[in-house]
Design a protein around this motif. Structure first.
Motif, PDB file in Angstrom:
ATOM      1  N   LEU A 248       0.831  -1.204   0.000  1.00  0.00           N
ATOM      2  CA  LEU A 248       0.000   0.000   0.000  1.00  0.00           C
ATOM      3  C   LEU A 248       0.868   1.259   0.000  1.00  0.00           C
ATOM      4  N   GLU A 249       1.982   1.195   0.717  1.00  0.00           N
ATOM      5  CA  GLU A 249       2.882   2.348   0.782  1.00  0.00           C
ATOM      6  C   GLU A 249       3.503   2.671  -0.576  1.00  0.00           C
ATOM      7  N   ASN A 250       3.696   1.661  -1.392  1.00  0.00           N
ATOM      8  CA  ASN A 250       4.376   1.848  -2.668  1.00  0.00           C
ATOM      9  C   ASN A 250       3.447   1.832  -3.877  1.00  0.00           C
ATOM     10  N   SER A 251       2.165   1.753  -3.633  1.00  0.00           N
ATOM     11  CA  SER A 251       1.213   1.681  -4.742  1.00  0.00           C
ATOM     12  C   SER A 251       1.127   2.994  -5.501  1.00  0.00           C
ATOM     13  N   ARG A 252       0.708   2.885  -6.761  1.00  0.00           N
ATOM     14  CA  ARG A 252       0.413   4.093  -7.535  1.00  0.00           C
ATOM     15  C   ARG A 252      -0.840   4.744  -6.964  1.00  0.00           C
ATOM     16  N   LEU A 253      -0.909   6.053  -7.080  1.00  0.00           N
ATOM     17  CA  LEU A 253      -2.050   6.779  -6.540  1.00  0.00           C
ATOM     18  C   LEU A 253      -3.109   7.011  -7.609  1.00  0.00           C
ATOM     19  N   PHE A 254      -4.349   7.087  -7.153  1.00  0.00           N
ATOM     20  CA  PHE A 254      -5.507   7.221  -8.032  1.00  0.00           C
ATOM     21  C   PHE A 254      -6.413   8.287  -7.427  1.00  0.00           C
ATOM     22  N   LYS A 255      -6.698   9.336  -8.175  1.00  0.00           N
ATOM     23  CA  LYS A 255      -7.442  10.483  -7.653  1.00  0.00           C
ATOM     24  C   LYS A 255      -8.692  10.728  -8.485  1.00  0.00           C
ATOM     25  N   GLU A 256      -9.829  10.925  -7.795  1.00  0.00           N
ATOM     26  CA  GLU A 256     -11.083  11.173  -8.500  1.00  0.00           C
ATOM     27  C   GLU A 256     -12.036  11.979  -7.614  1.00  0.00           C
ATOM     28  N   LEU A 257     -12.941  12.686  -8.256  1.00  0.00           N
ATOM     29  CA  LEU A 257     -13.950  13.456  -7.532  1.00  0.00           C
ATOM     30  C   LEU A 257     -15.077  12.534  -7.069  1.00  0.00           C
ATOM     31  N   ILE A 258     -15.451  12.657  -5.801  1.00  0.00           N
ATOM     32  CA  ILE A 258     -16.605  11.930  -5.276  1.00  0.00           C
ATOM     33  C   ILE A 258     -17.639  12.948  -4.786  1.00  0.00           C
ATOM     34  N   VAL A 259     -18.899  12.546  -4.823  1.00  0.00           N
ATOM     35  CA  VAL A 259     -19.993  13.426  -4.397  1.00  0.00           C
ATOM     36  C   VAL A 259     -20.685  12.785  -3.202  1.00  0.00           C
ATOM     37  N   GLY A 260     -20.853  13.566  -2.134  1.00  0.00           N
ATOM     38  CA  GLY A 260     -21.417  13.049  -0.898  1.00  0.00           C
ATOM     39  C   GLY A 260     -22.927  13.029  -0.885  1.00  0.00           C
ATOM     40  N   GLU A 261     -23.466  12.393   0.131  1.00  0.00           N
ATOM     41  CA  GLU A 261     -24.918  12.277   0.303  1.00  0.00           C
ATOM     42  C   GLU A 261     -25.596  13.645   0.401  1.00  0.00           C
ATOM     43  N   ASN A 262     -24.838  14.636   0.886  1.00  0.00           N
ATOM     44  CA  ASN A 262     -25.392  15.989   1.045  1.00  0.00           C
ATOM     45  C   ASN A 262     -25.164  16.875  -0.178  1.00  0.00           C
ATOM     46  N   GLY A 263     -24.615  16.298  -1.259  1.00  0.00           N
ATOM     47  CA  GLY A 263     -24.392  17.053  -2.492  1.00  0.00           C
ATOM     48  C   GLY A 263     -23.024  17.681  -2.598  1.00  0.00           C
ATOM     49  N   LYS A 264     -22.270  17.738  -1.474  1.00  0.00           N
ATOM     50  CA  LYS A 264     -20.936  18.332  -1.505  1.00  0.00           C
ATOM     51  C   LYS A 264     -19.954  17.361  -2.148  1.00  0.00           C
ATOM     52  N   CYS A 265     -18.808  17.866  -2.580  1.00  0.00           N
ATOM     53  CA  CYS A 265     -17.863  17.006  -3.290  1.00  0.00           C
ATOM     54  C   CYS A 265     -16.434  17.260  -2.842  1.00  0.00           C
ATOM     55  N   ALA A 266     -15.554  16.347  -3.220  1.00  0.00           N
ATOM     56  CA  ALA A 266     -14.133  16.462  -2.895  1.00  0.00           C
ATOM     57  C   ALA A 266     -13.365  15.496  -3.780  1.00  0.00           C
ATOM     58  N   PHE A 267     -12.078  15.763  -3.947  1.00  0.00           N
ATOM     59  CA  PHE A 267     -11.198  14.812  -4.617  1.00  0.00           C
ATOM     60  C   PHE A 267     -10.665  13.841  -3.569  1.00  0.00           C
ATOM     61  N   ILE A 268     -10.835  12.555  -3.847  1.00  0.00           N
ATOM     62  CA  ILE A 268     -10.303  11.528  -2.961  1.00  0.00           C
ATOM     63  C   ILE A 268      -9.135  10.849  -3.660  1.00  0.00           C
ATOM     64  N   THR A 269      -8.061  10.628  -2.923  1.00  0.00           N
ATOM     65  CA  THR A 269      -6.909   9.900  -3.453  1.00  0.00           C
ATOM     66  C   THR A 269      -6.852   8.546  -2.774  1.00  0.00           C
ATOM     67  N   THR A 270      -6.612   7.525  -3.571  1.00  0.00           N
ATOM     68  CA  THR A 270      -6.566   6.176  -3.028  1.00  0.00           C
ATOM     69  C   THR A 270      -5.556   5.344  -3.826  1.00  0.00           C
ATOM     70  N   VAL A 271      -5.625   4.043  -3.651  1.00  0.00           N
ATOM     71  CA  VAL A 271      -4.726   3.105  -4.331  1.00  0.00           C
ATOM     72  C   VAL A 271      -5.224   2.860  -5.755  1.00  0.00           C
ATOM     73  N   HIS A 272      -4.298   2.719  -6.689  1.00  0.00           N
ATOM     74  CA  HIS A 272      -4.664   2.393  -8.069  1.00  0.00           C
ATOM     75  C   HIS A 272      -5.562   1.156  -8.083  1.00  0.00           C
ATOM     76  N   PRO A 273      -6.651   1.155  -8.865  1.00  0.00           N
ATOM     77  CA  PRO A 273      -7.622   0.050  -8.798  1.00  0.00           C
ATOM     78  C   PRO A 273      -7.031  -1.332  -9.082  1.00  0.00           C
ATOM     79  N   LEU A 274      -6.094  -1.445 -10.009  1.00  0.00           N
ATOM     80  CA  LEU A 274      -5.507  -2.753 -10.300  1.00  0.00           C
ATOM     81  C   LEU A 274      -4.726  -3.260  -9.090  1.00  0.00           C
ATOM     82  N   GLU A 275      -3.981  -2.386  -8.466  1.00  0.00           N
ATOM     83  CA  GLU A 275      -3.195  -2.792  -7.308  1.00  0.00           C
ATOM     84  C   GLU A 275      -4.086  -3.063  -6.104  1.00  0.00           C
ATOM     85  N   TYR A 276      -5.209  -2.372  -6.029  1.00  0.00           N
ATOM     86  CA  TYR A 276      -6.205  -2.653  -4.998  1.00  0.00           C
ATOM     87  C   TYR A 276      -6.739  -4.078  -5.177  1.00  0.00           C
ATOM     88  N   ALA A 277      -7.068  -4.435  -6.401  1.00  0.00           N
ATOM     89  CA  ALA A 277      -7.616  -5.769  -6.669  1.00  0.00           C
ATOM     90  C   ALA A 277      -6.595  -6.860  -6.347  1.00  0.00           C
TER      91      ALA A 277
END
Length: 344
Positions: A248-277
């Protein structure tokens, strides 16, 4: 188990595109404001009777003297105040537009993520910590579905806990250093929700009045242990040694906009989907893994693989696994046999 993905309509795609551009403009303007106006300018009277233009840092209170009051220094202060007012007006306008778009997000049905997750990452965006504090675990699925333009069935999505990883290979942002008085996790979380308190049972867990758990993973591994005192981001969180953490420490990063239940949004950064799988498939095979978690890990590995194959044409799994060096070969081979080929 089969997985059903509901694709976004054209109007939903349009709304996501609009809010993504608007939010990007807002964060850029906010960061510009924080960088440009981290100090104030004022006139200070000298004992000899004349006035000096002073630039004072808002956090450190350190002062810089720019010269006696004259036509030139008056111009400097006026330009400073005019620029500040202009950017504040732009921020006000952008905030008003975002409020309108938040209502449209609800009407279009693209509100997906827990509002607490969005609130956390909105503050992370404002502090420039996007690549430093990343989401791991089930909440990553919100980023993957958003990029894919689909809706994942609710049963596969997050529970009421949020796992955040401190990437010690990434430096603390300049904005963060300028804005925060300390580098403690408690201060950061209390900026978002003052009810967050550290759990008595686990020193890495914080719980708010709504029962939301945030677990901060502050890695301790051979590769980062020597730097842990320099990277003191979560100074009040016990470092953890976890099996598989190095991936997890060495994984590629993956960033995308998410929209919350209240309509607000933010960019979330997480692990690349292939490496997550790949990671989830490995985790599901660990003998000491709880059975319920084992089943969920395996399902998520299959789900994300299906998502990549059907909705992420830019990710060529067979080609990309050849270039992943931080996973052991046997782990990748196992994924390719168990999950990738098994999902055909």
């Amino acid at each position: 188990m089969s997985f059903l993905f509901l694709e976004y309509s054209d109007s939903q795609i349009k709304q996501r595109t609009n809010i993504k551009m608007l939010y990007t403009s807002y964060i850029d303007a906010q960061n510009n404001y924080n960088l440009s106006f981290r100090y104030k300018m004022l006139w200070q009277k000298h004992k000899d009777g004349y006035e000096l233009l002073v630039k004072q840092h808002l956090k450190s209170k350190k002062r810089e003297y720019l010269g006696k009051r004259d036509f030139e220094t008056q111009g400097i202060r006026e330009d400073f105040e005019n620029s500040k007012a202009k950017i504040k007006d732009r921020l006000t306008t952008l905030k008003e537009k975002m409020k309108k778009e938040e209502k449209l997000n609800k009407l279009e049905g693209i509100t997906r993520a827990p509002k607490e997750l969005v609130a956390i990452f909105s503050k992370i965006n404002e502090l420039g910590l996007d690549d430093k504090v990343i989401a791991i675990g089930t909440n990553s699925l919100y980023a993957y579905e958003a990029r894919s333009g689909v809706v994942i069935e609710q049963e596969h999505l997050a529970t009421r806990d949020i796992d955040l990883l401190n990437r010690k290979d990434k430096g603390i942002s300049f904005i963060f250093n300028e804005m925060m008085t300390t580098k403690s996790a408690t201060e950061l979380l209390n900026m978002i929700d003052s009810s967050f308190v550290k759990s008595d049972e686990a020193p890495y867990r914080f719980i708010n009045n709504d029962g939301i758990w945030i677990e901060l993973v502050n890695p301790m591994s051979d590769s980062v242990k020597q730097e842990s005192f320099k990277d003191n981001l979560f100074s009040d969180v016990m470092p953890l040694a976890m099996k598989g953490m190095q991936w997890l420490e060495n994984s590629r990063l993956f960033k995308e906009l998410i929209v919350g239940e209240n309509g607000k949004c933010a960019f979330i950064t997480t692990v690349h989907p292939l490496e997550y799988a790949i990671y989830k498939n490995w985790l599901s095979a660990q003998e000491d893994r709880d059975y319920i978690k084992h089943t969920r890990d395996l399902q998520q590995s299959k789900l994300v693989t299906k998502l990549i194959k059907e909705h992420m044409p830019d990710i060529d799994i067979e080609k990309e696994v050849k270039n992943i060096k931080h996973f052991k070969k046997e782990i990748i081979d196992s994924y390719m046999v168990d999950i990738f080929k098994g999902s055909d």
